[in-house]
Design an enzyme around this catalytic site. Sequence first.
Site, PDB file in Angstrom:
ATOM      1  N   HIS A 118     -78.680 -25.523 -71.871  1.00  0.00           N
ATOM      2  CA  HIS A 118     -79.041 -23.981 -71.532  1.00  0.00           C
ATOM      3  C   HIS A 118     -79.979 -23.674 -73.240  1.00  0.00           C
ATOM      4  CE1 HIS A 118     -75.130 -23.349 -69.560  1.00  0.00           C
ATOM      5  NE2 HIS A 118     -76.237 -22.977 -68.636  1.00  0.00           N
ATOM      6  N   HIS A 176     -68.283 -22.849 -81.712  1.00  0.00           N
ATOM      7  CA  HIS A 176     -69.624 -22.155 -80.602  1.00  0.00           C
ATOM      8  C   HIS A 176     -68.460 -20.553 -79.717  1.00  0.00           C
ATOM      9  CE1 HIS A 176     -70.773 -21.844 -76.532  1.00  0.00           C
ATOM     10  NE2 HIS A 176     -71.939 -21.988 -76.747  1.00  0.00           N
ATOM     11  N   ASP A 197     -79.289 -21.881 -75.890  1.00  0.00           N
ATOM     12  CA  ASP A 197     -78.842 -21.433 -76.566  1.00  0.00           C
ATOM     13  C   ASP A 197     -77.925 -22.568 -77.819  1.00  0.00           C
ATOM     14  OD1 ASP A 197     -77.083 -21.756 -74.668  1.00  0.00           O
ATOM     15  OD2 ASP A 197     -75.170 -21.378 -76.305  1.00  0.00           O
ATOM     16  N   HIS A 198     -79.416 -24.046 -76.980  1.00  0.00           N
ATOM     17  CA  HIS A 198     -78.826 -25.253 -77.565  1.00  0.00           C
ATOM     18  C   HIS A 198     -79.929 -26.105 -78.303  1.00  0.00           C
ATOM     19  CE1 HIS A 198     -74.263 -25.349 -77.197  1.00  0.00           C
ATOM     20  NE2 HIS A 198     -74.875 -24.226 -77.012  1.00  0.00           N
TER      21      HIS A 198
END
Lengths: 308, 308
Positions: free
Chosen positions: B65, B271, B67-68
């Site tokens: 993903h 997170h 955002d990682h």
Amino acid sequence: MEKFELHILGCGSALPTTRHFATSQVVNLREKLFMIDCGEGAQMQLRKSRLKFSRLNHIFISHLHGDHCFGLLGLISTFGLLGRTADLHIHSPRGLEELFAPMLDFFCKKLTYQVFFHEFETHEPVLIYEDRSATVTTIPLRHRIPCCGFLFEEKPRPNHIIREMIDFYQVPVYELNRIKNGADYVTPEGEIVANSRLTRPASPVRKYAYCSDTCYREEIIEQIKGVDLLFHEATFAQNEAARAKETFHSTAAQAAEIARAAEVKQLVIGHFSARYENEQILLEEASGIFPVTVLAKENLCISVGNNE
Amino acid sequence: MEKFELHILGCGSALPTTRHFATSQVVNLREKLFMIDCGEGAQMQLRKSRLKFSRLNHIFISHLHGDHCFGLLGLISTFGLLGRTADLHIHSPRGLEELFAPMLDFFCKKLTYQVFFHEFETHEPVLIYEDRSATVTTIPLRHRIPCCGFLFEEKPRPNHIIREMIDFYQVPVYELNRIKNGADYVTPEGEIVANSRLTRPASPVRKYAYCSDTCYREEIIEQIKGVDLLFHEATFAQNEAARAKETFHSTAAQAAEIARAAEVKQLVIGHFSARYENEQILLEEASGIFPVTVLAKENLCISVGNNE
């Protein structure tokens, strides 16, 4: 007068520092937002700026170096998470779509809006955006890869009617548009009333020119003549002139030379090399040649021309 | 004792805020640095942390993903500008190389070092890194796409020799390694000296487990049993439990349940969903179940186990 502002989101160069983000800025032209370049962190800086994401529909990328476009993926992805529905247009030199489309297909599968890529050649000025009140034209620059700047120009506006004179001559309403656009008025008796008696000139159009990344390039002077605000890269100080030439960047003095020759009203310099802990040396070198110079910095907002 | 620390670079979730960067952290294990996830802005945060870029040779990506992993391009590019020569290893679930390699080929043409991708399956624990003193093993998680956490474990160390006893029994040097590893000593006279008289046990091995992104998943408890520090995602508060389930994320309470059941020594939650202006509610919900809980925050550094 309607807003015309430049917001600096990032003004570092390729190597980020604790002081600067990679290149990105936003032009607010009458509440429409236009992003120029989108380095890593642009979306965070945009959020910090409190500018409304939804007013941003066009992004202009000067060239395909990472520090000018790595922030696109995060920005596009975030717009999706926010449920954006309006199309997003990305204007860039050739090649961006081919590189980014596979990433977008994978990482941004369920976008709630469409992204359109518009690619252009960089060797001569191209009109790449136009609406009722403004245009954006590319400014050919010279860097290690195809690169161009952007010239934002308001369109000339019709003259202002002088209400008292219109009443005095009893000008019919259907004549007003012609008069705003410069026509004289002929009375029923055949008398000619000069346009200058009926109108005041509109405020002059305002212009902003963004020139980064580029080596010193006199060819741009003509195109940016007299702009209200010029952003010109100033990666290096004078003692690094050889390095500037070698890497197709400019020194602060060269940025100022361009500003002086183009008779711009104000210069803002940026794209600072990470070697400068403090950019005062760059400001001093530029100001010596062109006094109306300011240093870019993150979260700075500058008016383009007279915003009162 | 040698260093074993966790540095939080970013602990927001997909939507960045003015408070949080996207996910990234660095484990400092005896001065070797290991990055876990690399959201946008990770390189800026890494620079801010003052951790030495040159000590980072391995990056572990939990899942694909944005955002990682959107920070990888900038990080790799910057390492090149800094003239790095050591190989960089990127460990991730399948698919990362295919997506990133074309971008690297274009944007990072003249890298001074090599990037190696190592991809793994996520359905069962895999040993993905090993050196003389530590191992990294994947922790199968359950998210919307293949995803795993990472378990960092020191290797057991040999017992400490008790110098006085070695001298007393006049143990020859060539016997020392066997004794450190647990053997008894037999004197020339045939007397057996128990290992426990000659050595003190080494400090217990320290362990750190990273579990993000994941829904509540009891299956991980066995693998992370008794770790000194657990990072568990806590995207939502209890009143968003349905949303957590739907998006395959965890609530703060669920993170704490896992910590309690696994009898970990300390829990750090992160997170965080962008909806929490302030994560106090998440901390309260988790602490009610597992008191030794802290909130992740940018630039926080936590010791893993007893670092004295």
